[in-house]
Structure formats: C-alpha cells, structure tokens
Design a protein around this motif. Structure first.
Motif, PDB file in Angstrom:
ATOM      1  N   VAL A 131      14.967   0.916 -23.317  1.00 26.52           N
ATOM      2  CA  VAL A 131      15.200   2.017 -24.304  1.00 26.52           C
ATOM      3  C   VAL A 131      15.447   3.293 -23.612  1.00 26.52           C
ATOM      4  O   VAL A 131      16.021   4.241 -24.028  1.00 26.52           O
ATOM      5  N   PRO A 135      21.681   4.813 -23.687  1.00 28.95           N
ATOM      6  CA  PRO A 135      21.946   5.435 -25.028  1.00 28.95           C
ATOM      7  C   PRO A 135      21.824   4.631 -26.228  1.00 28.95           C
ATOM      8  O   PRO A 135      22.146   3.311 -26.222  1.00 28.95           O
ATOM      9  N   GLU A 136      21.449   5.126 -27.413  1.00 31.33           N
ATOM     10  CA  GLU A 136      21.448   4.529 -28.567  1.00 31.33           C
ATOM     11  C   GLU A 136      22.484   3.695 -29.006  1.00 31.33           C
ATOM     12  O   GLU A 136      22.064   2.952 -29.505  1.00 31.33           O
ATOM     13  N   GLN A 137      23.536   4.265 -29.042  1.00 33.79           N
ATOM     14  CA  GLN A 137      24.806   3.566 -29.418  1.00 33.79           C
ATOM     15  C   GLN A 137      24.977   2.384 -28.764  1.00 33.79           C
ATOM     16  O   GLN A 137      25.705   1.481 -29.225  1.00 33.79           O
ATOM     17  N   ARG A 139      22.321   0.314 -27.268  1.00 36.70           N
ATOM     18  CA  ARG A 139      21.029  -0.374 -27.013  1.00 36.70           C
ATOM     19  C   ARG A 139      21.401  -1.805 -27.691  1.00 36.70           C
ATOM     20  O   ARG A 139      20.847  -2.925 -27.364  1.00 36.70           O
ATOM     21  N   SER A 140      22.217  -2.063 -28.961  1.00 37.74           N
ATOM     22  CA  SER A 140      22.410  -3.281 -29.470  1.00 37.74           C
ATOM     23  C   SER A 140      22.722  -4.292 -28.365  1.00 37.74           C
ATOM     24  O   SER A 140      22.577  -5.452 -28.206  1.00 37.74           O
ATOM     25  N   GLN A 333      16.005  -3.497 -31.708  1.00 34.40           N
ATOM     26  CA  GLN A 333      16.757  -2.124 -31.689  1.00 34.40           C
ATOM     27  C   GLN A 333      15.606  -1.663 -32.806  1.00 34.40           C
ATOM     28  O   GLN A 333      15.547  -0.319 -32.425  1.00 34.40           O
ATOM     29  N   ASP A 337      13.786   1.879 -32.278  1.00 36.44           N
ATOM     30  CA  ASP A 337      13.975   2.909 -33.134  1.00 36.44           C
ATOM     31  C   ASP A 337      12.783   3.617 -33.624  1.00 36.44           C
ATOM     32  O   ASP A 337      12.594   4.862 -33.684  1.00 36.44           O
ATOM     33  N   ARG A 344       6.402   4.465 -26.513  1.00 41.10           N
ATOM     34  CA  ARG A 344       7.358   3.212 -26.533  1.00 41.10           C
ATOM     35  C   ARG A 344       6.440   1.794 -25.900  1.00 41.10           C
ATOM     36  O   ARG A 344       6.597   0.697 -26.860  1.00 41.10           O
ATOM     37  N   VAL A 403      13.329   6.202 -39.353  1.00 38.93           N
ATOM     38  CA  VAL A 403      14.116   6.466 -38.057  1.00 38.93           C
ATOM     39  C   VAL A 403      14.990   7.832 -37.960  1.00 38.93           C
ATOM     40  O   VAL A 403      14.855   8.404 -37.069  1.00 38.93           O
ATOM     41  N   ARG A 407      14.244  10.721 -35.238  1.00 40.56           N
ATOM     42  CA  ARG A 407      15.602  11.314 -34.715  1.00 40.56           C
ATOM     43  C   ARG A 407      15.524  12.894 -34.639  1.00 40.56           C
ATOM     44  O   ARG A 407      15.634  13.462 -33.606  1.00 40.56           O
TER      45      ARG A 407
END
Length: 444
Positions: A131, A135-137, A139-140, A333, A337, A344, A403, A407
């Motif tokens: 994590v 980057p968040e986009q 992570r999946s 994910q 989030d 974390r 979430v 953010r």
C-alpha cells in the motif's frame, strides 16, 4: 503479440520495481513454507506422538499465528515494514532449524508456537508495504498479483512437500528454513523501508478524547469491523475445502485421491486464471464485485447438498474458486482504503485475524453441523454466504463515504505539510524578516 502486450500491461504494468521484489519474497516464502503442512505427520511418524498430542502441537502453532498477526501489525507501524519482515524471516529460519534438530516433544511444542508467531508476523507488513509503494489506482492489480503469487507458491509447496517428506523429514524442515532465509535476504537487499512513504499526519497525533491512535483505533472502528466480519464469513466459506469437505466426500464414498483432485482443480484455476481477473472487475464497484463473488462461493458450497459423486464436487469447486478469485483484489483494496496511513500495519493485523479465527470456527462448528444435519450443513453454509453477499451491498455506500473522507483528510494534511515547508523555506534567511532582524539585534 500486441494484444498480449496490452493484456500484460493492464495486468501487471506500471508497478514499482520494489513491488516485484516484495512479490518475489511472497512467492519464495510460500513455495518454501511446507514443513508445517506435515507437522502432524512428522510428530506421529518420526517422534511417536499420539494423535491427540500432535493435534495439540498443531493447535499451538495456530494460536501462535493469532498472536503473530497482531504483533506484526504493531511492529510494522513502529519499527517499519522492512525491519519487521527481515526480523520475522530471520527468526523463523532459525526456529525451523531448531525444530528440525529437536527431539523432545515439549520443546517441539514450544518451538511450534513460536514458529506460528513469526510465520504470521510478515502478513500485515507485506500488505502495508504494498500500500505504501503502489499508487491507489494500481493497487487492485498489485493485490491480484499478490494473491496469485501466494497460491502459486502454495501449489509449488504442495508438490515439493510430498517428495521431501518421503525422502527425509530433516530435509523438509531445512529446505523450509533455507527458503525463509532466502526471503529475508531478498527483502534486506532489495526492499527499502516504506513506512516513511505513507502520506499521513504524524502517527503520534492524538485522537478525539486525547487517546493516541493505535490498535484500539482499529478495534473500535465500526465500519472497518463490519468489513472484517464479512471477510470472516468469506474465510469460513473458504475453510470448508480443507476442514469439512474431506469428511463429506468420505461420507459420499469418495477417497483421498478424489479430494486431492478437487483441491488441485481449484489451485490450477487460480494459477492459470487469476491474471485475467483485473479485466473482469475493472470499472465495477468493489462492493458489487464482493457481493457477486461471495454469492458464487455460497452457490458453490450450497450445491454440495446435492452432491452424490465426484462430478458435482468438481463443478462446485469451479464455481467457488471463481468466486474466491474475484474477491481477492477488492477485498485487499478495501482493507487498504479503510486504514489510516499511520495505522496500516495495525489495521492489517486485525484484518488478518479473520483467518486463524475461521480456521478454528469452521472445523469446530462445521463438524457438529455435518454430523447432525448431514447435507443440510451445506444449505446453512450457502445461506450464510448469500446473507454476506447482501450485507456487502448494504455496507458498501457508507464504506465508500468513509474512504472518501479519509482521502480528503489525508490530502488536506499533506497540503498543510507542504505549505508549512514552503513557508519555512521562503522566510529562511530573509534579511527583511522582522523576526530575523529582532533576533540579530538581541544577539548583538
């Protein structure tokens, strides 16, 4: 060829190099983590332990795992991800060597409990590091690859374990120790500390009410605990394959080879198909994907109420395995989030507790249910899964609002930190600054 390149880019592209070293560490760790799979057999065959005593020692390993996930999460946030991973793997390697050379059952039991602790410690740190890095986009896809590495490693471990156990139990433990130490070397050599990369307010900042944030924050976060409870249901469903299903297959007149075939089919599907999952779920809401995946698992296990031969078990295995494949990326994910960046590791540790808890609940209650309800057990399992699928849809919107708020808070904290640094630089050394002039005057 161009289509293959596009698929690979969508599946694994854009991930930092450090992620791939973490991925390699997970793969090596899982591929070599096979000695404990044969612990009960080792105790009864090589150490002349009774079945009851062997079960107690294996239980001690599981209890150690529950302690390890919490300890690993706290240390990942305090020491750092890299320090926790390297320390846990080094200690685990040494304990495996000691376990291989030990002959007294009391010492073996104590070592098994300690191995359970250090085997579970890396889980929260691995995910927290991913994590931090990814980057968040993206992570999946990172979590999808993590799940794939874990299962690919387990498939390799299953193949190697049988060969080594037949050759020598000593070799079984020593090769496991070597793989564990190899993981420590890879992480120490190639993975920098990622804790400082988390964009977050300082970890020591007090919560409302004056409490410092810590493990208690995760244990009192109702939205997060709702998600953890739904993950626990998912884990209970998954545990049916290794705890209750073998008993049901035996009652249906199917032997160990049939059970092995069903398990192997599920593993093969994950190894061959997991890399195609991102294309299936991209663009869909995570709560909808989790609801659909949990419903598939419920239908797969519920169908065993009608099983009277191997074919039904094989078809059902395909259904519940597809469900587990779809669930893996959004499940990880969402967990990432919901966790405040400074916590974390702790949030991961509470999340990881669902698995040892499910490994206790599934066989304990499932055995009673199967004995007294027979095929009705699978109807209850299926109904439980369908209820969890509906709960995901209900829990999704408030989860997404949380979430989004997290953010915004993180972005605001980062903006304030950048502004304060910029302001400090702009005033530093300015001769016309009144404070600077006053300090000079008083100093003179």
């Amino acid at each position: 060829m161009r289509g293959l390149q596009r698929w690979w880019q969508e599946t694994a592209g854009g991930l930092p190099a450090t992620f791939w070293f973490l991925w390699a560490g997970i793969l090596i760790n899982r591929a070599g983590a096979f000695a404990m799979l044969f612990l009960s057999l080792y105790l009864t065959d090589a150490r002349d332990a009774s079945e009851a005593l062997a079960g107690a020692v294996v239980g001690a390993y599981g209890a150690g795992g529950a302690v390890g996930v919490l300890l690993g999460g706290v240390l990942a946030d305090r020491w750092g991800r890299r320090a926790t991973l390297v320390t846990a793997h080094l200690i685990a390697g040494g304990l495996m060597v000691a376990l291989a050379l030990s002959q007294h059952l009391a010492l073996i039991a104590a070592l098994a409990a300690l191995v359970g602790v250090v085997h579970s410690m890396p889980g929260p740190a691995f995910v927290a590091a991913i994590v931090d890095l990814v980057p968040e986009q993206r992570r999946s896809r990172a979590f999808n690859l993590q799940f794939w590495a874990f299962n690919l490693g387990m498939a390799v471990a299953s193949l190697l374990a049988g060969v080594l156990a037949e050759a020598s139990f000593l070799a079984l433990f020593l090769v496991d120790a070597a793989a564990t130490l190899a993981t420590a070397i890879v992480i120490a050599w190639k993975v920098p500390e990622t804790l400082g990369r988390a964009t977050t307010p300082p970890a020591g900042r007090a919560e409302a009410g004056g409490r410092r944030p810590g493990l208690r924050t995760a244990l009192t976060d109702r939205i997060f605990l709702t998600f953890v409870a739904l993950t626990f249901v998912l884990a209970v469903l998954t545990m049916q394959t290794s705890t209750i299903m073998p008993l049901a297959m035996r009652a249906d007149g199917l032997g160990p080879s049939s059970y092995g075939l069903v398990v192997a089919l599920g593993g093969a599907l994950i190894v061959l198909g997991q890399l195609f999952v991102p294309r299936l779920i991209d663009g869909h809401r995570k709560d909808v994907v989790l609801a659909a995946s949990t419903a598939l698992m419920a239908l797969g296990f519920g169908a065993l109420a009608l099983a009277n031969g191997l074919a039904v078990y094989l078809v059902a295995a395909v259904v519940w395995t597809i469900g587990s494949m779809l669930a893996a990326p959004p499940n990880a994910q969402i967990n990432a989030d919901l966790a405040p960046p400074a916590l974390r590791g702790r949030y991961q540790s509470v999340f990881y507790l669902t698995f040892p808890a499910a490994s206790f609940v599934a066989p304990t209650l499932g055995g009673v249910s199967l004995q007294y309800l027979g095929a009705g057990h699978w109807l209850i399992v299926g109904a439980l899964g369908l209820l969890a699928a509906g709960a995901h849809l209900l829990a999704g919107p408030p989860r997404e609002r949380r979430v989004a708020a997290l953010r915004r808070a993180t972005a605001a904290a980062t903006s304030r930190a950048v502004s304060s640094v910029g302001a400090g630089r702009s005033t530093e050394g300015r001769t016309g600054d009144p404070a600077t002039a006053g300090e000079r005057s008083s100093a003179g």
